[in-house]
Design a protein around this motif. Structure first.
Motif, PDB file in Angstrom:
ATOM      1  N   GLN A  37      -2.262  10.746  -2.819  1.00 17.27           N
ATOM      2  CA  GLN A  37      -2.522  11.735  -1.771  1.00 17.27           C
ATOM      3  C   GLN A  37      -2.895  13.098  -2.337  1.00 17.27           C
ATOM      4  OE1 GLN A  37       1.033  11.718   0.572  1.00 17.27           O
ATOM      5  NE2 GLN A  37       0.338  10.041   1.893  1.00 17.27           N
ATOM      6  N   THR A  38      -2.188  13.530  -3.377  1.00 19.97           N
ATOM      7  CA  THR A  38      -2.395  14.895  -3.864  1.00 19.97           C
ATOM      8  C   THR A  38      -3.086  14.971  -5.217  1.00 19.97           C
ATOM      9  OG1 THR A  38      -0.223  14.935  -4.919  1.00 19.97           O
ATOM     10  CG2 THR A  38      -0.350  15.689  -2.638  1.00 19.97           C
ATOM     11  N   GLY A  39      -3.159  13.870  -5.936  1.00 18.57           N
ATOM     12  CA  GLY A  39      -3.767  13.899  -7.260  1.00 18.57           C
ATOM     13  C   GLY A  39      -2.765  14.207  -8.355  1.00 18.57           C
ATOM     14  N   THR A  40      -1.616  14.762  -7.984  1.00 18.43           N
ATOM     15  CA  THR A  40      -0.538  15.029  -8.941  1.00 18.43           C
ATOM     16  C   THR A  40       0.781  14.597  -8.300  1.00 18.43           C
ATOM     17  OG1 THR A  40      -0.148  17.254  -8.109  1.00 18.43           O
ATOM     18  CG2 THR A  40      -1.717  17.036  -9.929  1.00 18.43           C
ATOM     19  N   ILE A  41       1.802  14.640  -9.090  1.00 18.31           N
ATOM     20  CA  ILE A  41       3.136  14.331  -8.572  1.00 18.31           C
ATOM     21  C   ILE A  41       3.793  15.657  -8.210  1.00 18.31           C
ATOM     22  CG2 ILE A  41       5.362  13.276  -9.089  1.00 18.31           C
ATOM     23  CD1 ILE A  41       3.886  11.542 -11.161  1.00 18.31           C
ATOM     24  N   PRO A  42       4.229  15.815  -6.960  1.00 17.43           N
ATOM     25  CA  PRO A  42       4.830  17.091  -6.550  1.00 17.43           C
ATOM     26  C   PRO A  42       6.114  17.399  -7.320  1.00 17.43           C
ATOM     27  CG  PRO A  42       4.334  15.703  -4.640  1.00 17.43           C
ATOM     28  CD  PRO A  42       4.119  14.881  -5.854  1.00 17.43           C
ATOM     29  N   ILE A  43       6.361  18.664  -7.524  1.00 21.35           N
ATOM     30  CA  ILE A  43       7.542  19.125  -8.256  1.00 21.35           C
ATOM     31  C   ILE A  43       8.824  18.734  -7.531  1.00 21.35           C
ATOM     32  CG2 ILE A  43       8.761  21.177  -9.101  1.00 21.35           C
ATOM     33  CD1 ILE A  43       6.292  20.479 -10.718  1.00 21.35           C
ATOM     34  N   ASN A  44       8.822  18.797  -6.192  1.00 26.92           N
ATOM     35  CA  ASN A  44      10.042  18.446  -5.466  1.00 26.92           C
ATOM     36  C   ASN A  44      10.380  16.962  -5.606  1.00 26.92           C
ATOM     37  OD1 ASN A  44       7.946  17.551  -3.891  1.00 26.92           O
ATOM     38  ND2 ASN A  44       8.706  18.426  -1.980  1.00 26.92           N
ATOM     39  N   ILE A  46       9.667  15.169  -8.347  1.00 25.68           N
ATOM     40  CA  ILE A  46      10.183  15.052  -9.714  1.00 25.68           C
ATOM     41  C   ILE A  46      11.621  15.538  -9.785  1.00 25.68           C
ATOM     42  CG2 ILE A  46       9.942  15.937 -12.067  1.00 25.68           C
ATOM     43  CD1 ILE A  46       6.911  15.962 -11.595  1.00 25.68           C
ATOM     44  N   SER A  47      11.905  16.649  -9.131  1.00 26.76           N
ATOM     45  CA  SER A  47      13.286  17.155  -9.149  1.00 26.76           C
ATOM     46  C   SER A  47      14.228  16.218  -8.396  1.00 26.76           C
ATOM     47  CB  SER A  47      13.352  18.560  -8.574  1.00 26.76           C
ATOM     48  OG  SER A  47      12.990  18.559  -7.217  1.00 26.76           O
ATOM     49  N   GLU A  48      13.756  15.604  -7.322  1.00 26.44           N
ATOM     50  CA  GLU A  48      14.582  14.632  -6.597  1.00 26.44           C
ATOM     51  C   GLU A  48      14.894  13.422  -7.474  1.00 26.44           C
ATOM     52  OE1 GLU A  48      14.111  11.453  -2.962  1.00 26.44           O
ATOM     53  OE2 GLU A  48      12.905  13.274  -2.899  1.00 26.44           O
ATOM     54  N   ILE A  49      13.913  12.936  -8.205  1.00 26.59           N
ATOM     55  CA  ILE A  49      14.123  11.776  -9.091  1.00 26.59           C
ATOM     56  C   ILE A  49      15.104  12.130 -10.194  1.00 26.59           C
ATOM     57  CG2 ILE A  49      12.995  10.264 -10.772  1.00 26.59           C
ATOM     58  CD1 ILE A  49      10.480  10.408  -8.976  1.00 26.59           C
ATOM     59  N   ILE A  50      14.938  13.292 -10.814  1.00 29.27           N
ATOM     60  CA  ILE A  50      15.836  13.698 -11.898  1.00 29.27           C
ATOM     61  C   ILE A  50      17.255  13.881 -11.380  1.00 29.27           C
ATOM     62  CG2 ILE A  50      16.352  15.593 -13.495  1.00 29.27           C
ATOM     63  CD1 ILE A  50      13.309  15.868 -13.889  1.00 29.27           C
ATOM     64  N   THR A  51      17.399  14.491 -10.216  1.00 30.26           N
ATOM     65  CA  THR A  51      18.729  14.686  -9.630  1.00 30.26           C
ATOM     66  C   THR A  51      19.385  13.354  -9.295  1.00 30.26           C
ATOM     67  OG1 THR A  51      17.971  16.769  -8.676  1.00 30.26           O
ATOM     68  CG2 THR A  51      19.997  15.834  -7.782  1.00 30.26           C
ATOM     69  N   THR A  52      18.626  12.434  -8.725  1.00 26.20           N
ATOM     70  CA  THR A  52      19.159  11.121  -8.375  1.00 26.20           C
ATOM     71  C   THR A  52      19.588  10.349  -9.616  1.00 26.20           C
ATOM     72  OG1 THR A  52      17.728  11.047  -6.439  1.00 26.20           O
ATOM     73  CG2 THR A  52      18.650   8.965  -7.181  1.00 26.20           C
ATOM     74  N   VAL A  53      18.751  10.344 -10.639  1.00 29.07           N
ATOM     75  CA  VAL A  53      19.085   9.626 -11.869  1.00 29.07           C
ATOM     76  C   VAL A  53      20.318  10.234 -12.525  1.00 29.07           C
ATOM     77  CG1 VAL A  53      18.281   9.133 -14.218  1.00 29.07           C
ATOM     78  CG2 VAL A  53      16.773   8.736 -12.292  1.00 29.07           C
TER      79      VAL A  53
END
Length: 127
Positions: A37-44, A46-53
């Motif tokens: 959709q955006t061409g990049t991975i949104p920062i939010n 990435i932060s959600e994935i890091i927080t979850t992991v």
């Protein structure tokens, strides 16, 4: 310090492998959709994935690390296997806790039977 690394590193490595692998597959579709959709991975995201992991890693490894700190290494690995099975069940919906508990129970029974058989053999051998 070297003994602490040898004591805690395998538990942290196994916990990290379980959490990272399952979360990779859980977020793979979401990452591809966001990237399309955006061409990049949104920062939010990435932060959600890091927080979850990080949260899941802490929850999964706190009990085995506490047991390992009290020099209960075998109990720590048993707890890690059972908690890993429960975590796999939580993340995927596939029941892995039952087989993990069964494997631990049969392993304990095999060890108990072996030690009893060894004791009986030693008893009759000395007679």
């Amino acid at each position: 310090m070297h003994n602490a690394i040898k004591k805690y590193a395998p538990i942290l490595f196994l916990s990290t492998a379980i959490v990272s692998g399952l979360n990779y597959f859980a977020y793979q579709a979401i990452i591809k959709i966001a990237h399309a959709q955006t061409g990049t991975i949104p920062i939010n995201l990435i932060s959600e994935i890091i927080t979850t992991v990080a949260t899941h890693l802490i929850v999964l490894s706190v009990l085995p690390l506490a047991l390992s700190a009290k020099n209960r290494t075998l109990t720590a690995y048993v707890a890690l296997i059972i908690l890993g099975g429960i975590y796999i069940t939580y993340m995927t919906g596939i029941n892995a806790a039952g087989p993990a508990i069964t494997i631990v129970a049969f392993g304990y029974l095999a060890f108990y039977g072996y030690s009893k058989a060894k004791g009986i053999y030693s008893y009759y051998r000395t007679k």
